[in-house]
Scaffold this active site. Structure first.
Site, short mmCIF file in Angstrom:
data_model
loop_
_atom_site.label_atom_id
_atom_site.label_comp_id
_atom_site.label_asym_id
_atom_site.label_seq_id
_atom_site.Cartn_x
_atom_site.Cartn_y
_atom_site.Cartn_z
N GLU A 144 -6.67 4.93 7.66
CA GLU A 144 -6.47 6.34 7.32
C GLU A 144 -7.70 6.92 6.62
OE1 GLU A 144 -2.72 5.75 5.32
OE2 GLU A 144 -1.82 5.27 7.25
N GLU A 186 -5.25 -4.64 10.78
CA GLU A 186 -4.23 -3.62 10.98
C GLU A 186 -4.52 -2.84 12.26
OE1 GLU A 186 -2.23 -2.52 7.02
OE2 GLU A 186 -4.04 -1.33 7.18
N ASN A 199 0.87 -1.18 0.00
CA ASN A 199 0.00 0.00 0.00
C ASN A 199 0.90 1.22 0.00
OD1 ASN A 199 -1.79 2.05 0.51
ND2 ASN A 199 -2.20 1.45 2.64
N SER A 201 3.69 -1.83 10.39
CA SER A 201 5.14 -1.89 10.56
C SER A 201 5.75 -3.25 10.20
CB SER A 201 5.53 -1.46 11.98
OG SER A 201 5.07 -0.13 12.23
N HIS A 229 -9.33 1.33 4.76
CA HIS A 229 -8.07 1.53 5.48
C HIS A 229 -8.29 2.50 6.64
CE1 HIS A 229 -3.99 2.75 6.39
NE2 HIS A 229 -3.62 1.61 5.84
N LYS A 269 0.14 4.29 -0.37
CA LYS A 269 -0.47 5.52 0.16
C LYS A 269 -0.19 6.68 -0.81
CE LYS A 269 0.00 3.42 4.64
NZ LYS A 269 0.10 3.56 6.09
P1 PGA Z 1 3.02 0.54 7.63
O1 PGA Z 1 1.54 0.73 7.01
O2 PGA Z 1 3.55 -0.75 7.05
O3 PGA Z 1 3.78 1.74 7.14
O4 PGA Z 1 2.88 0.48 9.10
C1 PGA Z 1 0.67 -0.36 6.86
C2 PGA Z 1 -0.64 0.08 6.27
O5 PGA Z 1 -1.10 1.19 6.61
O6 PGA Z 1 -1.25 -0.63 5.46
#
Ligand code: PGA
Length: 248
Positions: free
Chosen positions: A97, A164, A9, A208, A95, A11
């Site tokens: 976000e 997540e 992803n 992460s 997601h 983003k």
């Molecule tokens: P990250 O993001 O691996 O940077 O923690 C994961 C995600 O938001 O899908």
């Protein structure tokens, strides 16, 4: 056995040129991998260029969002038909976000999944609790609510779930493999209780994930893959995660 599934992803990162640079470097690194399904989800503006480079490769193209109407006066939105014509076969929906910054509710997520499915797009549905919710011991309650709301009146055909925990996203604070497996087991049980075909649904962990923790996460029986943000932006790092996901 469920085939491991690793998704990138990106983003709001990468221009068209940066997308092409990534794919040209990444494809040779994973060319021989057949034991893992691999997806990249660039921003909308890079989809068509990515699709041209990924054609007849072993990497699937996904989008990071979609609107729930097929067409109309919805300035700035992108329809499932547009994603298909840009070469996508999958879309990430819900997601954290999107939920946090763009006020997406389970009801909106549910409508988006329905429209995606009607257009034969596969879906990665994201769910997960915040830090406060975990500390208040409400993780399972939150997962219940999100699953019930997001999957209302839907079958599991073409669905992948990404668990997540919000506190692990972009923070460098990965859930322990035991925490991930516990949540995944809960999700699996929920799916078994409420839907048909629960055992073939893949459940990815996200938050992460890096080349040096993927093997340990994948050693848990209910972890079927990962949704990766930060560590998917560099070809060698993402290729390391894909390679590390091959179940031993
Ligand atoms: P990250 O993001 O691996 O940077 O923690 C994961 C995600 O938001 O899908």
């Amino acid at each position: 056995m469920r085939k491991p599934y690793i998704a990138a992803n990106w983003k709001m990162h990468k221009t068209i040129e940066e997308t092409e640079e990534f794919i040209n470097a990444f494809l040779p690194m994973v060319r021989d991998i057949t034991d893992v399904d691999i997806l990249v989800a660039p921003p909308f503006t890079s989809l068509a260029a990515a699709s041209r480079l990924l054609k007849s490769s072993n990497v699937i193209l996904g989008a990071q969002n979609v609107y729930y109407e097929e067409k109309g006066a919805y300035t700035g939105e992108v329809s499932p038909g547009m994603l298909l014509s840009a070469g996508c076969s999958c879309v990430i929906i819900g997601h954290s976000e999107r939920r946090q910054y763009f006020s997406e509710t389970d009801e909106i997520v549910n409508k988006k999944i329905k429209t995606a499915m009607n257009n034969n797009l596969e879906v990665i549905l994201c769910i997960g609790e915040s830090l406060d919710e975990r500390e208040e011991n409400r993780t399972f309650e939150i997962l219940d609510t999100q699953l019930a709301g997001s999957l209302r009146d839907l079958s599991l055909e073409g669905i992948t779930i990404a668990y997540e925990p919000v506190w692990a996203i972009g923070t460098g604070k990965t859930a322990t493999k035991e925490q991930a497996n516990e949540a995944h087991t809960y999700i699996r049980e929920w799916l078994r209780k409420n839907k048909d075909g629960a055992d073939s649904v893949r459940i990815q962990y996200g938050g992460s994930v890096k080349p040096d923790n993927i093997e340990s996460l994948m050693s848990e029986p209910e972890v079927d893959g990962a949704l990766v943000g930060g560590a998917s932006l560099k070809p060698d790092s993402f290729a390391g995660i894909v390679t590390g996901a091959i179940k031993k």
